[in-house]
Design an enzyme around this catalytic site. Structure first.
Site, mmCIF file in Angstrom:
data_model
loop_
_atom_site.group_PDB
_atom_site.id
_atom_site.type_symbol
_atom_site.label_atom_id
_atom_site.label_comp_id
_atom_site.label_asym_id
_atom_site.label_seq_id
_atom_site.Cartn_x
_atom_site.Cartn_y
_atom_site.Cartn_z
ATOM 1 N N GLY A 46 -10.287 22.627 29.301
ATOM 2 C CA GLY A 46 -10.414 23.981 29.837
ATOM 3 C C GLY A 46 -10.722 25.008 28.769
ATOM 4 N N CYS A 47 -10.064 24.899 27.642
ATOM 5 C CA CYS A 47 -10.278 25.853 26.547
ATOM 6 C C CYS A 47 -11.676 25.702 25.954
ATOM 7 C CB CYS A 47 -9.210 25.672 25.477
ATOM 8 S SG CYS A 47 -7.549 26.032 26.094
ATOM 9 N N THR A 48 -12.175 24.485 25.923
ATOM 10 C CA THR A 48 -13.522 24.233 25.407
ATOM 11 C C THR A 48 -14.570 24.867 26.315
ATOM 12 O OG1 THR A 48 -12.821 22.207 24.303
ATOM 13 C CG2 THR A 48 -15.175 22.428 24.768
#
Length: 154
Positions: A46-48
């Site tokens: 998700g952060c990527t």
């Protein structure tokens, strides 16, 4: 958790970026608005996706004089690996003691797969040049975060 919202004065801070340089909100605000986005952990799916979206609209953000500051509790070395691998073109800041996350009210109890723990809630703030939060961004999916932010800035 007492999360800041639109109209609140943003807490002042200086943190180390992925290149171990000191970056302060105050210096960034001299150039224009600042997107302060909090994310739980570098190099997770998700952060990527969220970071890639912001990377891909850098020209649009530059046209609006917006500085992007991504903040997580990751150490500087991990941020550098994440930034290098994803070819990120904005500052990732290390908030290992989560003091800045606490000040913005984004550090608190979370639950994942039945486990309760403390961590960063994925929230974003657009800070105007007056130092006040102009927009509190809490309704988005990681894949469309950049679109939501750009729409608010325009």
């Amino acid at each position: 958790m007492n999360t800041l919202t639109a109209g609140d004065v943003a807490p002042t801070f200086t943190l180390q970026n992925q290149f171990d340089q000191s970056i302060s909100l105050q210096d960034c605000l001299k150039k224009g608005p600042v997107l302060v986005y909090f994310y739980p952990k570098a190099a997770t799916p998700g952060c990527t996706v969220q970071a890639q979206g912001l990377r891909d609209i850098k020209a649009d953000l530059d046209g609006l004089n917006v500085t992007v500051l991504g903040i997580s509790p990751d150490p500087v070395a991990k941020l550098q690996r994440f930034s290098d691998k994803q070819e990120l073109n904005f500052h990732l800041l290390s908030d290992e003691d989560h003091s800045v996350a606490d000040a913005f009210g984004v550090w608190g109890e979370k639950q994942f797969m039945g486990k309760i723990y403390d961590g960063i809630h994925r929230l974003s703030f657009i800070v105007g040049t007056d130092g006040k939060i102009s927009h509190f961004v809490n309704k988005f999916k990681t894949k469309d975060h950049h679109e939501v932010v750009l729409k608010l800035l325009k």
